[in-house]
Scaffold this motif. Structure first.
Motif, PDB file in Angstrom:
ATOM      1  N   ALA A  53      33.559  73.368  30.564  1.00 28.25           N
ATOM      2  CA  ALA A  53      34.012  72.209  29.790  1.00 28.25           C
ATOM      3  C   ALA A  53      35.464  72.365  29.358  1.00 28.25           C
ATOM      4  N   ALA A  54      35.833  73.573  28.947  1.00 25.19           N
ATOM      5  CA  ALA A  54      37.215  73.804  28.520  1.00 25.19           C
ATOM      6  C   ALA A  54      38.182  73.647  29.684  1.00 25.19           C
ATOM      7  N   GLU A  55      37.813  74.161  30.863  1.00 19.79           N
ATOM      8  CA  GLU A  55      38.714  74.006  32.005  1.00 19.79           C
ATOM      9  C   GLU A  55      38.874  72.544  32.391  1.00 19.79           C
ATOM     10  N   ALA A  56      37.809  71.769  32.329  1.00 16.43           N
ATOM     11  CA  ALA A  56      37.902  70.345  32.677  1.00 16.43           C
ATOM     12  C   ALA A  56      38.888  69.626  31.762  1.00 16.43           C
ATOM     13  N   VAL A  57      38.855  69.951  30.478  1.00 19.76           N
ATOM     14  CA  VAL A  57      39.770  69.334  29.521  1.00 19.76           C
ATOM     15  C   VAL A  57      41.218  69.731  29.818  1.00 19.76           C
ATOM     16  N   ILE A  58      41.421  71.005  30.089  1.00 17.58           N
ATOM     17  CA  ILE A  58      42.783  71.481  30.362  1.00 17.58           C
ATOM     18  C   ILE A  58      43.335  70.847  31.632  1.00 17.58           C
ATOM     19  N   LEU A  59      42.538  70.805  32.688  1.00 15.78           N
ATOM     20  CA  LEU A  59      42.993  70.205  33.943  1.00 15.78           C
ATOM     21  C   LEU A  59      43.384  68.746  33.738  1.00 15.78           C
ATOM     22  N   ASP A  60      42.595  68.025  32.961  1.00 14.88           N
ATOM     23  CA  ASP A  60      42.879  66.616  32.709  1.00 14.88           C
ATOM     24  C   ASP A  60      44.193  66.447  31.960  1.00 14.88           C
ATOM     25  N   MET A  61      44.472  67.334  31.011  1.00 16.97           N
ATOM     26  CA  MET A  61      45.701  67.212  30.220  1.00 16.97           C
ATOM     27  C   MET A  61      46.942  67.637  30.999  1.00 16.97           C
ATOM     28  N   LEU A  62      46.784  68.593  31.935  1.00 21.19           N
ATOM     29  CA  LEU A  62      47.942  69.050  32.710  1.00 21.19           C
ATOM     30  C   LEU A  62      48.225  68.171  33.930  1.00 21.19           C
ATOM     31  N   LYS A  63      47.264  67.387  34.337  1.00 14.81           N
ATOM     32  CA  LYS A  63      47.393  66.595  35.571  1.00 14.81           C
ATOM     33  C   LYS A  63      48.633  65.707  35.608  1.00 14.81           C
ATOM     34  N   PRO A  64      49.013  65.027  34.502  1.00 13.12           N
ATOM     35  CA  PRO A  64      50.187  64.138  34.569  1.00 13.12           C
ATOM     36  C   PRO A  64      51.494  64.847  34.928  1.00 13.12           C
ATOM     37  N   THR A  65      51.578  66.157  34.783  1.00  9.20           N
ATOM     38  CA  THR A  65      52.809  66.869  35.127  1.00  9.20           C
ATOM     39  C   THR A  65      53.038  66.918  36.634  1.00  9.20           C
ATOM     40  N   GLY A  66      51.963  66.779  37.407  1.00 13.87           N
ATOM     41  CA  GLY A  66      52.073  66.906  38.857  1.00 13.87           C
ATOM     42  C   GLY A  66      52.183  68.334  39.349  1.00 13.87           C
ATOM     43  N   ILE A  67      52.081  69.305  38.447  1.00 21.84           N
ATOM     44  CA  ILE A  67      52.180  70.723  38.807  1.00 21.84           C
ATOM     45  C   ILE A  67      50.788  71.230  39.175  1.00 21.84           C
ATOM     46  N   PRO A  68      50.632  71.901  40.321  1.00 26.44           N
ATOM     47  CA  PRO A  68      49.308  72.410  40.707  1.00 26.44           C
ATOM     48  C   PRO A  68      48.753  73.371  39.664  1.00 26.44           C
ATOM     49  N   VAL A  69      47.427  73.467  39.602  1.00 30.31           N
ATOM     50  CA  VAL A  69      46.767  74.332  38.626  1.00 30.31           C
ATOM     51  C   VAL A  69      45.796  75.279  39.338  1.00 30.31           C
ATOM     52  N   LEU A  70      45.970  76.561  39.079  1.00 37.08           N
ATOM     53  CA  LEU A  70      45.024  77.573  39.529  1.00 37.08           C
ATOM     54  C   LEU A  70      44.098  77.875  38.355  1.00 37.08           C
ATOM     55  N   GLY A  71      42.848  77.410  38.438  1.00 37.95           N
ATOM     56  CA  GLY A  71      41.895  77.596  37.351  1.00 37.95           C
ATOM     57  C   GLY A  71      40.765  78.513  37.772  1.00 37.95           C
ATOM     58  N   GLU A  72      40.352  79.401  36.876  1.00 35.62           N
ATOM     59  CA  GLU A  72      39.316  80.374  37.225  1.00 35.62           C
ATOM     60  C   GLU A  72      38.029  79.700  37.683  1.00 35.62           C
ATOM     61  N   GLU A  73      37.571  78.700  36.944  1.00 38.13           N
ATOM     62  CA  GLU A  73      36.301  78.073  37.307  1.00 38.13           C
ATOM     63  C   GLU A  73      36.436  77.194  38.536  1.00 38.13           C
ATOM     64  N   GLU A  85      55.586  77.265  44.769  1.00 38.34           N
ATOM     65  CA  GLU A  85      56.362  78.221  43.977  1.00 38.34           C
ATOM     66  C   GLU A  85      56.234  78.015  42.476  1.00 38.34           C
ATOM     67  N   ARG A  86      55.585  76.920  42.066  1.00 37.31           N
ATOM     68  CA  ARG A  86      55.475  76.606  40.632  1.00 37.31           C
ATOM     69  C   ARG A  86      54.082  76.063  40.359  1.00 37.31           C
ATOM     70  N   TYR A  87      53.337  76.776  39.525  1.00 39.01           N
ATOM     71  CA  TYR A  87      51.973  76.325  39.247  1.00 39.01           C
ATOM     72  C   TYR A  87      51.481  76.861  37.910  1.00 39.01           C
ATOM     73  N   PHE A  88      50.525  76.155  37.341  1.00 39.86           N
ATOM     74  CA  PHE A  88      49.853  76.622  36.138  1.00 39.86           C
ATOM     75  C   PHE A  88      48.732  77.585  36.526  1.00 39.86           C
ATOM     76  N   VAL A  89      48.462  78.523  35.639  1.00 43.41           N
ATOM     77  CA  VAL A  89      47.326  79.440  35.779  1.00 43.41           C
ATOM     78  C   VAL A  89      46.479  79.307  34.522  1.00 43.41           C
ATOM     79  N   GLY A 116      56.678  83.461  41.405  1.00 44.69           N
ATOM     80  CA  GLY A 116      55.954  84.715  41.249  1.00 44.69           C
ATOM     81  C   GLY A 116      55.980  85.329  39.868  1.00 44.69           C
ATOM     82  N   ALA A 117      56.680  84.707  38.908  1.00 46.53           N
ATOM     83  CA  ALA A 117      56.797  85.274  37.565  1.00 46.53           C
ATOM     84  C   ALA A 117      56.259  84.299  36.520  1.00 46.53           C
ATOM     85  N   PRO A 118      55.487  84.789  35.538  1.00 47.69           N
ATOM     86  CA  PRO A 118      55.028  83.914  34.452  1.00 47.69           C
ATOM     87  C   PRO A 118      56.165  83.629  33.480  1.00 47.69           C
ATOM     88  N   VAL A 119      56.523  82.373  33.312  1.00 47.34           N
ATOM     89  CA  VAL A 119      57.669  82.008  32.480  1.00 47.34           C
ATOM     90  C   VAL A 119      57.259  81.294  31.197  1.00 47.34           C
TER      91      VAL A 119
END
Length: 276
Positions: A53-73, A85-89, A116-119
């Motif tokens: 449930a938490a990942e679903a909420v986070i993905l929904d909130m980050l989606k408008p940025t257009g930045i890909p998301v690597l989510g554990e679940e 070269e640029r993505y959320f984790v 490759g670096a967390p910024v």
């Protein structure tokens, strides 16, 4: 993307990530207040309703940025986007074992990786409200109360002649005792989840050696916070720990997080020796 079609600024991304972490924390606490049921994933690790449930909420909130998301679940479900070269984790609930034990030592982790670096990283502990932020402006601590964050205060690493080492409450290793003896460690502070990185960032400890497997979502946000606070995270070959490894497990090598590069390099060499 931002509403005007422009890419969000660094400050706007930090604010968005912080807001997403706070919303996810509320979702997690709602589940935490009820009987917890866990099932095993294919790798044997536990997962709960709160993780998903938490990942679903986070993905929904980050989606408008257009930045890909690597989510554990998402990865566990076989969903792996083209990251570039640029993505959320995202680790929506880091420390699921601690969550099940109800000891409060679990966090929401969201990071931004560039080349490759967390910024950018946010680590939020839902039970205590403790929130750690690391970005280009530095490292910060605040407390989430009543759905909003208190005033931020700057944090930074602290060096000590005798070390305080952070050990994992759920993942021990036989070589840890030998390492502590060699490095003349004064005390060990056992804590779960990515809070280990944050204790270093706040100056409460100086060293976090990792002898057991982790994945990118376990470490990216914590590494961003620690590096913004003046610390370092290196692998046993002495190089900064990098992201975007390309394998489907997104596994990290063994690493050491430390308050200084000199301490990190010395510890990495000793860890390599102990591991043979």
């Amino acid at each position: 993307m931002a509403p005007d079609g422009q890419a969000p600024t660094d400050a706007a991304l930090t604010a968005l990530v912080l807001e997403a972490a706070m919303v996810a924390a509320r979702v997690i606490l709602d589940v935490y207040a009820r009987p917890i049921t866990a099932v095993a994933k294919l790798d044997g690790s536990p997962v709960t309703e709160a993780d998903r449930a938490a990942e679903a909420v986070i993905l929904d909130m980050l989606k408008p940025t257009g930045i890909p998301v690597l989510g554990e679940e998402s990865v566990a479900a076989g969903i792996i986007p083209d990251l570039g070269e640029r993505y959320f984790v995202v680790d929506p609930l880091d420390g699921t074992k601690e969550f099940i034990k109800r000891n409060g030592e679990f966090t929401v982790n969201i990071a931004l990786v560039e080349q490759g670096a967390p910024v950018l990283g946010v680590v939020l502990a839902p039970v205590t409200g403790e929130t750690f932020i690391g970005d280009a402006s530095g490292a910060w601590f605040c407390n989430m109360t009543g759905g909003s964050a208190s005033e931020k205060r700057a944090i930074s690493v602290v060096s000590r002649e005798r070390l305080r080492i952070v050990a994992s409450r759920s993942h021990g290793h036989a070589a840890l005792a030998a390492l502590c003896e060699t490095l003349d460690v004064e005390a060990d502070v056992s804590v779960g989840s990515s809070l280990k990185f944050c204790l270093l960032a706040r100056g409460d400890a100086q060293l976090y050696p990792r002898f057991t497997p982790t994945s990118e979502w376990d470490t990216a946000a914590g590494q961003a916070v620690l590096e913004a606070a003046g610390g370092v995270v290196i692998t046993l070959d002495g190089q900064r720990m990098r992201y975007g490894k390309g394998d489907l497990a997104f596994l990290n090598p063994y690493f050491v997080a430390a308050a200084s590069d000199e301490l990190a390099q010395r510890t990495a060499a000793e860890m390599a020796r102990l591991l043979g």
